[in-house]
Motif scaffolding. Structure first.
Motif, mmCIF file in Angstrom:
data_model
loop_
_atom_site.group_PDB
_atom_site.id
_atom_site.type_symbol
_atom_site.label_atom_id
_atom_site.label_comp_id
_atom_site.label_asym_id
_atom_site.label_seq_id
_atom_site.Cartn_x
_atom_site.Cartn_y
_atom_site.Cartn_z
ATOM 1 N N TYR A 161 -17.216 6.635 0.805
ATOM 2 C CA TYR A 161 -17.297 6.614 2.272
ATOM 3 C C TYR A 161 -18.327 7.607 2.805
ATOM 4 O O TYR A 161 -18.417 7.850 4.003
ATOM 5 C CB TYR A 161 -15.909 6.907 2.878
ATOM 6 C CG TYR A 161 -14.850 5.985 2.347
ATOM 7 C CD1 TYR A 161 -14.829 4.642 2.718
ATOM 8 C CD2 TYR A 161 -13.898 6.428 1.420
ATOM 9 C CE1 TYR A 161 -13.887 3.773 2.195
ATOM 10 C CE2 TYR A 161 -12.948 5.564 0.894
ATOM 11 C CZ TYR A 161 -12.951 4.239 1.285
ATOM 12 O OH TYR A 161 -12.027 3.369 0.762
ATOM 13 N N GLY A 162 -19.084 8.227 1.887
ATOM 14 C CA GLY A 162 -20.129 9.163 2.321
ATOM 15 C C GLY A 162 -19.611 10.548 2.641
ATOM 16 O O GLY A 162 -20.223 11.286 3.411
ATOM 17 N N THR A 163 -18.477 10.925 2.059
ATOM 18 C CA THR A 163 -17.945 12.283 2.257
ATOM 19 C C THR A 163 -18.269 13.147 1.040
ATOM 20 O O THR A 163 -17.909 12.803 -0.091
ATOM 21 C CB THR A 163 -16.418 12.245 2.492
ATOM 22 O OG1 THR A 163 -16.185 11.583 3.740
ATOM 23 C CG2 THR A 163 -15.829 13.651 2.567
ATOM 24 N N CYS A 194 -21.789 15.171 7.018
ATOM 25 C CA CYS A 194 -20.853 14.062 6.801
ATOM 26 C C CYS A 194 -19.527 14.354 7.478
ATOM 27 O O CYS A 194 -19.261 15.485 7.879
ATOM 28 C CB CYS A 194 -20.645 13.800 5.307
ATOM 29 S SG CYS A 194 -19.749 15.101 4.487
ATOM 30 N N TRP A 195 -18.743 13.318 7.591
ATOM 31 C CA TRP A 195 -17.385 13.446 8.116
ATOM 32 C C TRP A 195 -16.476 13.768 6.936
ATOM 33 O O TRP A 195 -16.583 13.138 5.881
ATOM 34 C CB TRP A 195 -16.957 12.131 8.781
ATOM 35 C CG TRP A 195 -15.582 12.205 9.360
ATOM 36 C CD1 TRP A 195 -14.439 11.691 8.834
ATOM 37 C CD2 TRP A 195 -15.203 12.865 10.579
ATOM 38 N NE1 TRP A 195 -13.370 11.985 9.645
ATOM 39 C CE2 TRP A 195 -13.818 12.704 10.724
ATOM 40 C CE3 TRP A 195 -15.901 13.571 11.555
ATOM 41 C CZ2 TRP A 195 -13.105 13.220 11.804
ATOM 42 C CZ3 TRP A 195 -15.199 14.087 12.630
ATOM 43 C CH2 TRP A 195 -13.822 13.909 12.749
ATOM 44 N N ASP A 196 -15.617 14.780 7.082
ATOM 45 C CA ASP A 196 -14.702 15.149 6.012
ATOM 46 C C ASP A 196 -13.326 14.563 6.308
ATOM 47 O O ASP A 196 -12.675 14.955 7.285
ATOM 48 C CB ASP A 196 -14.643 16.682 5.899
ATOM 49 C CG ASP A 196 -13.942 17.112 4.623
ATOM 50 O OD1 ASP A 196 -14.597 17.714 3.760
ATOM 51 O OD2 ASP A 196 -12.717 16.834 4.493
ATOM 52 N N ALA A 226 -32.600 0.073 -0.028
ATOM 53 C CA ALA A 226 -33.584 -0.514 0.888
ATOM 54 C C ALA A 226 -33.667 0.166 2.257
ATOM 55 O O ALA A 226 -34.765 0.495 2.712
ATOM 56 C CB ALA A 226 -33.314 -2.003 1.074
ATOM 57 N N THR A 227 -32.537 0.400 2.902
ATOM 58 C CA THR A 227 -32.615 0.918 4.279
ATOM 59 C C THR A 227 -33.158 2.346 4.290
ATOM 60 O O THR A 227 -34.075 2.672 5.054
ATOM 61 C CB THR A 227 -31.253 0.814 4.988
ATOM 62 O OG1 THR A 227 -30.799 -0.527 4.855
ATOM 63 C CG2 THR A 227 -31.363 1.166 6.449
ATOM 64 N N GLY A 228 -32.608 3.199 3.420
ATOM 65 C CA GLY A 228 -33.064 4.595 3.369
ATOM 66 C C GLY A 228 -34.523 4.703 2.934
ATOM 67 O O GLY A 228 -35.295 5.496 3.494
HETATM 68 P P1 NAD Z 1 -22.015 4.753 5.814
HETATM 69 O O1 NAD Z 1 -20.669 4.349 6.283
HETATM 70 O O2 NAD Z 1 -22.408 4.511 4.396
HETATM 71 O O3 NAD Z 1 -22.224 6.333 6.093
HETATM 72 C C1 NAD Z 1 -21.961 6.937 7.299
HETATM 73 C C2 NAD Z 1 -22.114 8.446 7.103
HETATM 74 O O4 NAD Z 1 -21.956 9.100 8.350
HETATM 75 C C3 NAD Z 1 -21.090 9.048 6.160
HETATM 76 O O5 NAD Z 1 -21.672 10.033 5.360
HETATM 77 C C4 NAD Z 1 -20.089 9.689 7.125
HETATM 78 O O6 NAD Z 1 -19.378 10.777 6.544
HETATM 79 C C5 NAD Z 1 -21.066 10.177 8.183
HETATM 80 N N1 NAD Z 1 -20.429 10.548 9.438
HETATM 81 C C6 NAD Z 1 -19.438 9.910 10.119
HETATM 82 N N2 NAD Z 1 -19.141 10.599 11.234
HETATM 83 C C7 NAD Z 1 -19.938 11.669 11.252
HETATM 84 C C8 NAD Z 1 -20.113 12.761 12.148
HETATM 85 N N3 NAD Z 1 -19.380 12.870 13.255
HETATM 86 N N4 NAD Z 1 -21.053 13.699 11.861
HETATM 87 C C9 NAD Z 1 -21.807 13.604 10.739
HETATM 88 N N5 NAD Z 1 -21.696 12.600 9.868
HETATM 89 C C10 NAD Z 1 -20.770 11.643 10.118
HETATM 90 O O7 NAD Z 1 -23.027 4.072 6.815
HETATM 91 P P2 NAD Z 1 -24.547 3.669 6.563
HETATM 92 O O8 NAD Z 1 -24.585 2.330 5.914
HETATM 93 O O9 NAD Z 1 -25.269 4.807 5.960
HETATM 94 O O10 NAD Z 1 -25.027 3.439 8.075
HETATM 95 C C11 NAD Z 1 -25.323 4.514 8.915
HETATM 96 C C12 NAD Z 1 -25.960 3.999 10.199
HETATM 97 O O11 NAD Z 1 -27.105 3.217 9.883
HETATM 98 C C13 NAD Z 1 -25.079 3.087 11.055
HETATM 99 O O12 NAD Z 1 -25.462 3.276 12.409
HETATM 100 C C14 NAD Z 1 -25.496 1.683 10.610
HETATM 101 O O13 NAD Z 1 -25.233 0.710 11.600
HETATM 102 C C15 NAD Z 1 -26.986 1.905 10.439
HETATM 103 N N6 NAD Z 1 -27.634 0.917 9.547
HETATM 104 C C16 NAD Z 1 -27.252 0.792 8.248
HETATM 105 C C17 NAD Z 1 -27.915 -0.107 7.426
HETATM 106 C C18 NAD Z 1 -27.563 -0.245 5.969
HETATM 107 O O14 NAD Z 1 -28.203 -1.065 5.287
HETATM 108 N N7 NAD Z 1 -26.634 0.529 5.434
HETATM 109 C C19 NAD Z 1 -28.959 -0.911 7.944
HETATM 110 C C20 NAD Z 1 -29.332 -0.739 9.273
HETATM 111 C C21 NAD Z 1 -28.666 0.175 10.071
#
Ligand code: NAD
Length: 428
Positions: free
Chosen positions: A272-274, A243-245, A189-191
């Motif tokens: 964790y999105g890595t 992404c963060w490794d 949904a968000t993306g």
């Molecule tokens: P997530 O934890 O699933 O992913 C975070 C991503 O950011 C990961 O890939 C991580 O490796 C990466 N990351 C961390 N530090 C980094 C850096 N220094 N450089 C590059 N990449 C880095 O989080 P998410 O759910 O995708 O949310 C991301 C943002 O969107 C946050 O600000 C969150 O508050 C916002 N948000 C999320 C949702 C949702 O439904 N998931 C809704 C509204 C807002």
């Protein structure tokens, strides 16, 4: 609170700025500057070793003129009352700009959930509900997962509420697992919502998405589906994600000459999105410095990871080709970045519009729970598209009418809707 910044003071300052632009009656402003109700409570939890620990919990209900409060519960060791107040306030504006019939709320517990066993986490979740159950509910306040909380925790909380209320009440929490009342489509949904707003911005700017390139930060839940949407839905190219490794303890930007394949990268990304660096490099991806994403030749920049990522230090490094900045993350661009966008005619889609797809789908979850009738993923995403498209155009029309910057216009739309609801209900 992070460093010197008090988030609630910041939320009030942002509101004051737009209230001034709107010439809002100071008496009405005074109502909206503060949450309507605040709860601060202790949650005693028996730990696995038999001792009892008492945790500090919060719930803040900012405004419910347009409908029940809505907002996540955060489990974080640095949680503060002011942080929860700020986030509850922002939820009021986010729900109003998305035009969903909900108000703003947020909750929290001062705890590092990683230090608790599964059983301790369950007891803490149930304890939170035991303290709050009289003041939440599908018609009062509907919490959801947030930082440090998960769908499983929402399942426990919903169960505790249902037991205390004496009836099965799935609509009291959203973000539940799909098998216990969650909505299909919530993961995307968000993306996807980000991409619906980018699509509409491109129409407005007369850009053909098929000739456009996007550069994205992050590869978590938001960016994964934004990247998939940009390629599959719009036919554009994504130059990079980042992404963060966890192993190397640095961030990497991953790119490929003809654009990344987000489905392939998703397959080699952990929870964790890595992204798995070795597998990516074996497949021909280049892993560069974590900051490189902002310098890529692109029409659309999508910061979708953390707050404060486009700032005074790096905003001038962005390619002159950039025409749209779509704020997938919360608060990813600083006021200095805003000034640069204004000066260079870069179109900004502000965070609380751009990433409102998540809360909109949570609203759909609650509606399905209430009806006890569930929609297909296609139906959810089609309804989401229609809501996000309307929300985008509501803000764009305001921006045109008031000659306002998109972020200010989004605040204007939101504040105007909440004030109208308060007037109609006779509160002000
Ligand atoms: P997530 O934890 O699933 O992913 C975070 C991503 O950011 C990961 O890939 C991580 O490796 C990466 N990351 C961390 N530090 C980094 C850096 N220094 N450089 C590059 N990449 C880095 O989080 P998410 O759910 O995708 O949310 C991301 C943002 O969107 C946050 O600000 C969150 O508050 C916002 N948000 C999320 C949702 C949702 O439904 N998931 C809704 C509204 C807002």
């Amino acid at each position: 609170m992070s460093g010197q910044i008090n988030e609630f003071e910041m939320a009030q300052k942002q509101f004051d700025g737009v209230a001034k632009l709107l010439n809002l009656d100071p008496q009405i402003s005074e109502v909206l500057r503060w949450p309507m109700r605040e709860f601060s409570f202790r949650i005693p939890v028996r730990m696995d070793d038999g001792t009892i620990r008492s945790f500090q919990g919060f719930r803040v209900q900012h405004n419910d003129a347009r409908g029940p409060h809505k907002g996540g519960i955060r489990f974080h060791p640095a949680e503060t009352f002011d942080m929860v107040r700020a986030l509850a306030t922002w939820m009021t504006w986010k729900c109003a700009v998305a035009d969903i019939p909900l108000g703003g709320g947020k909750g929290g517990v001062i705890v590092n959930p990683a230090t608790l066993s599964v059983a301790e986490k369950e007891r803490l979740c149930r304890g939170w509900v035991q303290q709050m159950w009289r003041n939440i509910g599908p018609r009062q306040d509907v919490p959801a997962p947030d930082v440090g909380t998960t769908p499983q925790m929402m399942g426990w909380m919903m169960d505790e509420y249902s037991k205390l209320a004496g009836q099965y009440t799935p609509g009291v929490f959203t973000g539940k697992p799909v098998s216990s009342g969650g909505s299909l489509g919530r993961t995307e949904a968000t993306g996807s919502g980000v991409i619906y707003t980018v699509r509409e911005a491109m129409k407005h700017l007369n850009l053909d998405p098929k000739n456009c390139i996007a550069a994205m930060q992050g590869f978590g839940n938001v960016t994964q589906y934004a990247a998939i949407g940009f390629v599959d839905m719009l036919g554009g190219k994504v130059a990079c994600v980042s992404c963060w490794d966890h192993k190397d303890k640095v961030a990497y930007t991953y790119s490929k000459k003809d654009g990344i394949d987000p489905h392939f990268l998703l397959d080699i990304t952990d929870e964790y999105g890595t992204i798995d660096k070795t597998k990516a490099q074996d497949a021909g991806y280049v892993a560069e410095d974590g900051e490189a994403w902002i310098t890529k030749e692109a029409d659309v920049l999508m910061p979708g990871a953390l707050s404060g990522q486009v700032n005074a230090d790096n905003v001038t490094k962005m390619s002159k080709r950039v025409k749209i900045v779509a704020e997938g993350a919360n608060g990813p661009c600083t006021p200095e970045a805003d000034e640069y966008y204004k000066k260079n005619d870069i179109f900004n889609i502000p965070d609380f519009l751009c990433n409102a797809g998540g809360v909109t789908c949570s609203y759909f979850e609650q509606v399905q729970n209430d009806m006890n009738f569930y929609w297909s993923k296609e139906e959810v995403l089609q309804k989401l598209d229609s809501k996000m498209t309307q929300a985008f155009h509501g803000v764009l029309e305001m921006a045109k009418a008031q000659k306002a910057y998109m972020r200010d216009a989004a605040y204007m739309v939101a504040i105007d809707r909440v004030v109208k609801a308060m007037e109609l209900r006779g509160w002000v």
